[in-house]
Design a protein around this motif. Structure first.
Motif, mmCIF file in Angstrom:
data_model
loop_
_atom_site.group_PDB
_atom_site.id
_atom_site.type_symbol
_atom_site.label_atom_id
_atom_site.label_comp_id
_atom_site.label_asym_id
_atom_site.label_seq_id
_atom_site.Cartn_x
_atom_site.Cartn_y
_atom_site.Cartn_z
ATOM 1 N N ILE A 68 -19.977 -54.624 -21.611
ATOM 2 C CA ILE A 68 -20.104 -55.719 -20.950
ATOM 3 C C ILE A 68 -20.420 -55.380 -19.143
ATOM 4 C CG2 ILE A 68 -18.538 -57.823 -20.636
ATOM 5 C CD1 ILE A 68 -18.155 -57.346 -23.407
ATOM 6 N N VAL A 69 -19.210 -54.289 -18.769
ATOM 7 C CA VAL A 69 -18.544 -54.163 -18.065
ATOM 8 C C VAL A 69 -19.521 -53.647 -17.056
ATOM 9 C CG1 VAL A 69 -17.123 -52.234 -15.948
ATOM 10 C CG2 VAL A 69 -16.140 -53.536 -18.238
ATOM 11 N N ILE A 70 -20.229 -52.551 -17.522
ATOM 12 C CA ILE A 70 -21.857 -52.470 -16.504
ATOM 13 C C ILE A 70 -22.492 -53.942 -16.468
ATOM 14 C CG2 ILE A 70 -24.050 -51.293 -17.217
ATOM 15 C CD1 ILE A 70 -22.094 -49.307 -18.963
ATOM 16 N N ARG A 71 -22.996 -54.851 -17.560
ATOM 17 C CA ARG A 71 -23.635 -55.591 -17.437
ATOM 18 C C ARG A 71 -22.780 -56.407 -16.070
ATOM 19 N NH1 ARG A 71 -24.588 -56.728 -22.538
ATOM 20 N NH2 ARG A 71 -22.751 -57.734 -23.131
ATOM 21 N N HIS A 72 -22.076 -56.602 -16.279
ATOM 22 C CA HIS A 72 -21.010 -57.699 -15.014
ATOM 23 C C HIS A 72 -21.452 -57.536 -13.827
ATOM 24 C CE1 HIS A 72 -18.351 -59.768 -17.785
ATOM 25 N NE2 HIS A 72 -20.126 -60.020 -18.287
ATOM 26 N N ALA A 73 -21.392 -55.380 -13.630
ATOM 27 C CA ALA A 73 -21.642 -54.936 -12.236
ATOM 28 C C ALA A 73 -22.375 -55.254 -11.901
ATOM 29 C CB ALA A 73 -20.798 -53.458 -12.645
ATOM 30 N N ARG B 217 -20.895 -45.667 -29.014
ATOM 31 C CA ARG B 217 -20.380 -44.285 -28.703
ATOM 32 C C ARG B 217 -20.547 -43.824 -27.600
ATOM 33 N NH1 ARG B 217 -23.152 -39.913 -27.410
ATOM 34 N NH2 ARG B 217 -24.283 -41.157 -26.735
ATOM 35 N N GLN B 218 -21.260 -44.176 -27.016
ATOM 36 C CA GLN B 218 -21.439 -43.716 -25.215
ATOM 37 C C GLN B 218 -20.040 -44.451 -25.047
ATOM 38 O OE1 GLN B 218 -23.857 -45.126 -26.669
ATOM 39 N NE2 GLN B 218 -25.663 -44.737 -26.096
ATOM 40 N N THR B 219 -19.159 -45.176 -25.068
ATOM 41 C CA THR B 219 -17.745 -45.599 -24.454
ATOM 42 C C THR B 219 -17.015 -44.548 -24.701
ATOM 43 O OG1 THR B 219 -18.346 -48.238 -25.101
ATOM 44 C CG2 THR B 219 -15.558 -47.400 -25.053
ATOM 45 N N ILE B 220 -17.014 -43.522 -26.494
ATOM 46 C CA ILE B 220 -16.056 -43.026 -26.210
ATOM 47 C C ILE B 220 -16.274 -41.161 -25.198
ATOM 48 C CG2 ILE B 220 -14.952 -41.269 -28.430
ATOM 49 C CD1 ILE B 220 -14.856 -44.523 -29.230
ATOM 50 N N GLY B 221 -17.765 -41.159 -24.998
ATOM 51 C CA GLY B 221 -18.000 -40.475 -24.652
ATOM 52 C C GLY B 221 -17.476 -40.843 -22.863
ATOM 53 N N SER B 222 -17.631 -41.795 -22.787
ATOM 54 C CA SER B 222 -17.060 -42.211 -21.683
ATOM 55 C C SER B 222 -15.377 -42.059 -21.051
ATOM 56 C CB SER B 222 -17.875 -43.569 -20.773
ATOM 57 O OG SER B 222 -19.018 -43.264 -20.767
ATOM 58 N N LEU B 223 -15.133 -42.913 -22.037
ATOM 59 C CA LEU B 223 -13.846 -42.037 -22.259
ATOM 60 C C LEU B 223 -12.991 -40.975 -22.189
ATOM 61 C CD1 LEU B 223 -12.518 -44.903 -25.049
ATOM 62 C CD2 LEU B 223 -11.579 -44.827 -22.147
ATOM 63 N N GLU B 224 -13.721 -40.041 -23.156
ATOM 64 C CA GLU B 224 -13.557 -38.264 -23.165
ATOM 65 C C GLU B 224 -13.424 -37.819 -22.066
ATOM 66 O OE1 GLU B 224 -14.346 -38.149 -27.645
ATOM 67 O OE2 GLU B 224 -15.310 -36.789 -26.507
ATOM 68 N N ASN B 225 -14.871 -38.114 -21.050
ATOM 69 C CA ASN B 225 -14.694 -37.692 -19.812
ATOM 70 C C ASN B 225 -14.497 -38.066 -18.761
ATOM 71 O OD1 ASN B 225 -17.085 -35.591 -20.817
ATOM 72 N ND2 ASN B 225 -19.041 -37.634 -20.780
ATOM 73 N N GLY B 226 -13.061 -39.254 -19.028
ATOM 74 C CA GLY B 226 -12.920 -39.884 -17.925
ATOM 75 C C GLY B 226 -13.745 -40.800 -16.825
ATOM 76 N N ARG B 227 -14.585 -41.166 -16.837
ATOM 77 C CA ARG B 227 -15.319 -41.737 -16.273
ATOM 78 C C ARG B 227 -15.426 -43.127 -16.162
ATOM 79 N NH1 ARG B 227 -20.579 -38.716 -18.248
ATOM 80 N NH2 ARG B 227 -20.617 -40.716 -19.552
ATOM 81 N N TYR B 228 -14.692 -43.464 -17.952
ATOM 82 C CA TYR B 228 -14.580 -44.934 -17.740
ATOM 83 C C TYR B 228 -12.713 -44.949 -18.278
ATOM 84 C CZ TYR B 228 -14.531 -49.827 -20.376
ATOM 85 O OH TYR B 228 -14.058 -50.940 -20.483
ATOM 86 N N ASN B 229 -11.850 -45.874 -18.045
ATOM 87 C CA ASN B 229 -10.892 -46.523 -18.141
ATOM 88 C C ASN B 229 -11.208 -47.684 -19.006
ATOM 89 O OD1 ASN B 229 -9.341 -44.339 -16.651
ATOM 90 N ND2 ASN B 229 -9.206 -45.902 -14.825
ATOM 91 N N PRO B 230 -10.054 -46.927 -20.521
ATOM 92 C CA PRO B 230 -10.417 -48.325 -21.268
ATOM 93 C C PRO B 230 -9.454 -49.599 -21.097
ATOM 94 C CG PRO B 230 -8.873 -47.116 -22.300
ATOM 95 C CD PRO B 230 -9.115 -46.297 -20.713
ATOM 96 N N SER B 231 -9.906 -50.850 -21.212
ATOM 97 C CA SER B 231 -8.614 -52.312 -20.564
ATOM 98 C C SER B 231 -7.605 -51.653 -22.002
ATOM 99 C CB SER B 231 -9.748 -53.568 -21.789
ATOM 100 O OG SER B 231 -9.728 -53.625 -22.886
ATOM 101 N N ILE B 232 -6.565 -52.565 -21.681
ATOM 102 C CA ILE B 232 -5.569 -52.537 -22.013
ATOM 103 C C ILE B 232 -5.578 -53.076 -23.205
ATOM 104 C CG2 ILE B 232 -4.514 -55.325 -21.936
ATOM 105 C CD1 ILE B 232 -2.420 -51.948 -21.794
ATOM 106 N N LEU B 233 -6.838 -54.056 -24.430
ATOM 107 C CA LEU B 233 -6.887 -53.841 -25.625
ATOM 108 C C LEU B 233 -6.982 -52.795 -26.637
ATOM 109 C CD1 LEU B 233 -8.538 -57.495 -25.862
ATOM 110 C CD2 LEU B 233 -6.206 -56.977 -26.529
ATOM 111 N N LEU B 234 -8.416 -52.316 -25.390
ATOM 112 C CA LEU B 234 -8.953 -51.110 -26.137
ATOM 113 C C LEU B 234 -8.216 -49.512 -26.217
ATOM 114 C CD1 LEU B 234 -11.384 -49.560 -27.500
ATOM 115 C CD2 LEU B 234 -12.225 -49.321 -25.418
ATOM 116 N N ALA B 235 -7.392 -50.181 -25.294
ATOM 117 C CA ALA B 235 -6.211 -48.138 -25.241
ATOM 118 C C ALA B 235 -4.731 -49.050 -26.677
ATOM 119 C CB ALA B 235 -5.541 -48.875 -23.793
#
Lengths: 67, 142
Positions: free
Chosen positions: B82-87, A27-45
């Motif tokens: 995984i990215v966080i762990r690696h960083a 869920r945190q990944t979705i939150g970070s993506l929505e906030n623009g704090r994290y850019n997804p990998s091409i696979l997730l995109a």
């Protein structure tokens, strides 16, 4: 990188937990993506685009980063 | 980790523990090296036994709660995690390089003996060589 993930998710009537569950991420990944704090990998995109039946460009808006 | 691997770890742990305890109790007037070795074996055995048993028990418990297991798998393989762990590891590596350097200088100034400094230096160089090896490996792979 900006994206329309939050708007698309709300339009589908999903909460972050449900979308995360469908995409197999936390869920945190979705939150970070929505906030623009994290850019997804091409696979997730691709997974996200596939989930919403859209192209990656329709969800993620590329902006040249200011130096 | 597979069940078989966990059982193997537990078996190795029991062998190490038994060997260590036999050496502690059985050896009459052991040399300093054998004395240390026996306690190292006991310590290593305990660590491996704890790890193996922990993994086995948690795998058994999780079998009854597949939903929890699935969530744990998601958390573990989540790409952001995984990215966080690696960083974090990368930052820790940078800190370690400076720490090693500072320790070598401090030990040199304290005149602790050449063997200690050389061992520390060897460990420092080994870490650097490992980083160089993986850098070159990943450059060829990616």
């Amino acid at each position: 990188m900006k994206n329309r993930l939050e708007a698309l998710r709300k339009a589908r009537g999903l909460n972050q937990e449900e979308l995360a569950d469908a995409l197999g991420v936390s869920r945190q990944t979705i939150g970070s993506l929505e906030n623009g704090r994290y850019n997804p990998s091409i696979l997730l995109a691709f997974k996200i685009a596939d989930f919403f039946d859209l192209t990656i460009e329709e969800i993620f808006i590329y902006e040249e980063e200011s130096k | 980790m597979s069940k078989r691997k966990n059982y193997l770890i537990i078996a190795i742990a029991i062998v190490l523990l038994a060997a260590g305890l036999i050496m502690v109790k059985g050896l009459q007037d052991p040399s300093a090296f054998l004395n240390v070795l026996s306690y190292v074996l006991v310590g290593l055995g305990c660590i491996l036994f704890g790890r193996g048993m922990g993994q086995t028990v948690s795998a058994r418990v999780l079998q009854q709660y597949p939903e929890t297991e699935r969530k744990m798998q998601i958390e573990r393989f989540d790409e952001r995690n995984i990215v966080i762990r690696h960083a974090a590891k990368s930052k820790a590596y940078d800190v370690m390089i400076y720490l090693f350097g500072a320790l070598i200088i401090a030990f040199g100034l304290m005149e602790v003996g050449i063997a200690v400094i050389l061992l520390l230096l060897a460990a420092y160089l080994f870490v650097l060589a490992t980083a160089l090896y993986y850098k070159s490996k990943y450059e060829q792979e990616m």
